[in-house]
Structure formats: C-alpha cells, structure tokens
Scaffold this motif. Structure first.
Motif, PDB file in Angstrom:
ATOM      1  N   GLU A 116     -79.851  -4.465  11.092  1.00  0.00           N
ATOM      2  CA  GLU A 116     -81.058  -5.034  11.690  1.00  0.00           C
ATOM      3  C   GLU A 116     -81.543  -6.251  10.899  1.00  0.00           C
ATOM      4  OE1 GLU A 116     -85.455  -3.593  13.318  1.00  0.00           O
ATOM      5  OE2 GLU A 116     -84.197  -2.233  12.163  1.00  0.00           O
ATOM      6  N   ASN A 117     -81.752  -7.367  11.620  1.00  0.00           N
ATOM      7  CA  ASN A 117     -82.277  -8.615  11.064  1.00  0.00           C
ATOM      8  C   ASN A 117     -81.361  -9.269  10.032  1.00  0.00           C
ATOM      9  OD1 ASN A 117     -84.691  -8.595  12.583  1.00  0.00           O
ATOM     10  ND2 ASN A 117     -85.594  -7.114  11.161  1.00  0.00           N
ATOM     11  N   ASN A 118     -80.102  -8.878  10.009  1.00  0.00           N
ATOM     12  CA  ASN A 118     -79.145  -9.461   9.079  1.00  0.00           C
ATOM     13  C   ASN A 118     -77.794  -9.602   9.759  1.00  0.00           C
ATOM     14  OD1 ASN A 118     -80.266  -9.496   6.046  1.00  0.00           O
ATOM     15  ND2 ASN A 118     -81.123  -7.725   7.114  1.00  0.00           N
ATOM     16  N   CYS A 119     -76.945 -10.396   9.138  1.00  0.00           N
ATOM     17  CA  CYS A 119     -75.568 -10.521   9.618  1.00  0.00           C
ATOM     18  C   CYS A 119     -74.692 -10.848   8.409  1.00  0.00           C
ATOM     19  CB  CYS A 119     -75.446 -11.619  10.674  1.00  0.00           C
ATOM     20  SG  CYS A 119     -73.762 -11.856  11.295  1.00  0.00           S
ATOM     21  N   THR A 120     -73.634 -10.081   8.219  1.00  0.00           N
ATOM     22  CA  THR A 120     -72.692 -10.329   7.137  1.00  0.00           C
ATOM     23  C   THR A 120     -71.321 -10.633   7.742  1.00  0.00           C
ATOM     24  OG1 THR A 120     -73.863  -8.869   5.601  1.00  0.00           O
ATOM     25  CG2 THR A 120     -71.561  -9.363   5.102  1.00  0.00           C
ATOM     26  N   LEU A 121     -70.792 -11.797   7.389  1.00  0.00           N
ATOM     27  CA  LEU A 121     -69.470 -12.195   7.843  1.00  0.00           C
ATOM     28  C   LEU A 121     -68.507 -12.145   6.672  1.00  0.00           C
ATOM     29  CD1 LEU A 121     -70.325 -15.370   9.999  1.00  0.00           C
ATOM     30  CD2 LEU A 121     -70.273 -12.978  10.715  1.00  0.00           C
ATOM     31  N   ILE A 161     -79.356 -14.973   7.307  1.00  0.00           N
ATOM     32  CA  ILE A 161     -80.685 -14.584   7.770  1.00  0.00           C
ATOM     33  C   ILE A 161     -80.860 -15.043   9.221  1.00  0.00           C
ATOM     34  CG2 ILE A 161     -81.666 -14.658   5.455  1.00  0.00           C
ATOM     35  CD1 ILE A 161     -82.887 -17.383   6.179  1.00  0.00           C
ATOM     36  N   PRO A 162     -81.835 -14.511   9.941  1.00  0.00           N
ATOM     37  CA  PRO A 162     -82.030 -14.895  11.344  1.00  0.00           C
ATOM     38  C   PRO A 162     -82.173 -16.397  11.562  1.00  0.00           C
ATOM     39  CG  PRO A 162     -83.294 -12.919  10.867  1.00  0.00           C
ATOM     40  CD  PRO A 162     -82.724 -13.387   9.562  1.00  0.00           C
ATOM     41  N   GLU A 163     -82.831 -17.114  10.646  1.00  0.00           N
ATOM     42  CA  GLU A 163     -83.013 -18.552  10.829  1.00  0.00           C
ATOM     43  C   GLU A 163     -81.676 -19.284  10.818  1.00  0.00           C
ATOM     44  OE1 GLU A 163     -84.435 -22.396  11.306  1.00  0.00           O
ATOM     45  OE2 GLU A 163     -85.266 -20.440  11.830  1.00  0.00           O
ATOM     46  N   THR A 164     -80.761 -18.880   9.933  1.00  0.00           N
ATOM     47  CA  THR A 164     -79.436 -19.502   9.908  1.00  0.00           C
ATOM     48  C   THR A 164     -78.696 -19.216  11.208  1.00  0.00           C
ATOM     49  OG1 THR A 164     -79.345 -19.250   7.506  1.00  0.00           O
ATOM     50  CG2 THR A 164     -77.260 -19.658   8.642  1.00  0.00           C
ATOM     51  N   LEU A 165     -78.799 -18.007  11.700  1.00  0.00           N
ATOM     52  CA  LEU A 165     -78.153 -17.660  12.972  1.00  0.00           C
ATOM     53  C   LEU A 165     -78.731 -18.480  14.121  1.00  0.00           C
ATOM     54  CD1 LEU A 165     -78.016 -13.775  12.562  1.00  0.00           C
ATOM     55  CD2 LEU A 165     -76.116 -15.379  12.310  1.00  0.00           C
ATOM     56  N   ARG A 166     -80.040 -18.700  14.082  1.00  0.00           N
ATOM     57  CA  ARG A 166     -80.685 -19.469  15.153  1.00  0.00           C
ATOM     58  C   ARG A 166     -80.251 -20.929  15.153  1.00  0.00           C
ATOM     59  NH1 ARG A 166     -83.961 -23.230  15.889  1.00  0.00           N
ATOM     60  NH2 ARG A 166     -84.266 -23.505  13.638  1.00  0.00           N
ATOM     61  N   ALA A 167     -80.092 -21.495  13.961  1.00  0.00           N
ATOM     62  CA  ALA A 167     -79.861 -22.935  13.837  1.00  0.00           C
ATOM     63  C   ALA A 167     -78.391 -23.331  13.871  1.00  0.00           C
ATOM     64  CB  ALA A 167     -80.485 -23.440  12.535  1.00  0.00           C
ATOM     65  N   THR A 168     -77.487 -22.370  13.894  1.00  0.00           N
ATOM     66  CA  THR A 168     -76.055 -22.664  13.822  1.00  0.00           C
ATOM     67  C   THR A 168     -75.301 -21.895  14.898  1.00  0.00           C
ATOM     68  OG1 THR A 168     -75.504 -20.836  12.326  1.00  0.00           O
ATOM     69  CG2 THR A 168     -76.286 -22.886  11.312  1.00  0.00           C
ATOM     70  N   THR A 169     -73.988 -22.051  14.864  1.00  0.00           N
ATOM     71  CA  THR A 169     -73.137 -21.332  15.817  1.00  0.00           C
ATOM     72  C   THR A 169     -72.705 -19.966  15.295  1.00  0.00           C
ATOM     73  OG1 THR A 169     -71.130 -22.359  14.918  1.00  0.00           O
ATOM     74  CG2 THR A 169     -72.224 -23.497  16.744  1.00  0.00           C
ATOM     75  N   PHE A 170     -73.163 -19.557  14.116  1.00  0.00           N
ATOM     76  CA  PHE A 170     -72.703 -18.294  13.549  1.00  0.00           C
ATOM     77  C   PHE A 170     -73.131 -17.081  14.374  1.00  0.00           C
ATOM     78  CE2 PHE A 170     -72.689 -20.876   9.521  1.00  0.00           C
ATOM     79  CZ  PHE A 170     -71.316 -20.892   9.387  1.00  0.00           C
ATOM     80  N   ALA A 171     -74.170 -17.226  15.163  1.00  0.00           N
ATOM     81  CA  ALA A 171     -74.584 -16.117  16.025  1.00  0.00           C
ATOM     82  C   ALA A 171     -73.493 -15.772  17.036  1.00  0.00           C
ATOM     83  CB  ALA A 171     -75.885 -16.464  16.747  1.00  0.00           C
TER      84      ALA A 171
END
Length: 204
Positions: A116-121, A161-171
C-alpha cells in the motif's frame, strides 16, 4: 546535462525507420515545449536526443544505429509513454544527480512488489555493470535519478513513492520490461580508479 528529475510524460506519435536510423515524433504537454529550439537536447527515457524539428507540441528526433543498439529506443512504437527532461540550465536546482544522457546499458525488470502506497521494482543488469551498483548509491533508470535499495549480485531494487509513480512511466512498469540505465559517473570513476590501483571490486 540533465538532473534526473523527470519533467513529465510524453507520448510517441510516430516512428519512421530507415537503415541505421529511426526518427521519432513525440507529443509533449503543450506547456513543456515553450522555448524549444532546433538543436536542443532532450532526455527521452534517459537518452539524450537532439530536436530536429517542431510542429506545435510535436518534437522530432533522430536516433542512429549505435544509440538504438545500446538503448530501448528501438522498441518504441506509437502510443508508448516515455519520461522526458529538457536539458538543465545554469542556475537550475539539481534535485537528483548530474546525468549526461548517455545510456551505459539496459536492465530487465524481474520483480514488482506493490504494498500500500509504495512500489518496489527489482532489476537485473549485465554482470559487468554490477560493480558500479551499491546500496544507497545513485542510478538513473529511464532518465529518473533514483536511490538504489538492496543489491544482490547483479540485481538491485528501488523503492518508489506515489509522487514518482505519478510523474513518470514507472506506474505502468511490467515484469520483463527493459529499461535504460545510466551509471553514476562519480561512482564509476571511483571504482575504475581503485581498480587501476589494484583494489578491484570483482564483478558478481
């Protein structure tokens, strides 16, 4: 030079391929092309390309065979989303770390964890480049300056973090996807200097 702070996401509008050359038409947010001139440098998924033509919010770029062979650009197709950053100007804040836009290698996404609220690649790089990757060090992935998490042999992860996911294609990231990697230049210099002095860090 670039800072590794992705300024937004653009969309590939058209790709024209010829022997040894690909030409890309990429549609940018309208407010991000103001003041662009022919010959300006733009980071496209971490690869420094030169603007060859402008048509409204469409910018055109050429990539030679050497660039296509070293990066993921050859696989781009219309509709693909890319990270972009326009070249840094004197006086700009360096929020990430200095990048040249010269991709060293590519990596594969081998795992994705989305608590939740995170993403690890988790990424896997060719063994020869693992010597430059250290926990808490810098790395650029598709043009984004990121902090390395855990490192195991030639695999490492990053936490988004969510902001990085929002601003990039990593989502949109998926297991098996290839990404462009630019190693931190200072880390590379230190490791190579120590190697010449006999204090080599063996490749995993």
């Amino acid at each position: 030079m670039f800072t590794g702070i992705v300024q937004g996401v653009a969309v590939v509008d058209d790709v024209q391929s010829a022997p040894g050359l690909s030409s890309f038409a990429i549609r940018f947010p309208a407010d991000r092309v103001q003041g662009v001139t022919i010959g300006a440098s733009v980071s496209i998924n971490g690869t420094c390309l030169t603007v060859t033509r402008q048509q409204g919010d469409l910018l055109f770029f050429d990539a030679m065979q050497e660039t296509l062979g070293l990066t993921t650009l050859e696989s781009l197709k219309p509709g693909d989303r890319i990270n972009f950053e326009r070249a840094a100007r004197i006086g700009d804040e360096i929020g990430g770390h200095l990048l040249s836009g010269h991709v060293h290698t590519t990596a594969n996404i081998v795992a994705i964890d989305r608590p939740e609220n995170n993403c690890t690649l988790t990424f896997e790089v060719p063994h020869v480049w693992a010597r430059y990757i250290f926990p808490k060090g810098y790395i650029a992935i598709n043009g984004a300056s990121l902090t390395i998490g855990d490192v195991t042999e030639n695999r490492f992860n990053i936490h988004l973090i969510p902001e990085t996911l929002r601003a990039t294609t990593f989502a949109d990231a998926a297991v098996g996807e290839q990404v462009n990697i630019e190693i931190d230049s200072q880390t590379q210099t230190i490791v190579d200097t120590l190697a010449r002095l006999g204090y080599d860090r063996p490749a995993s």
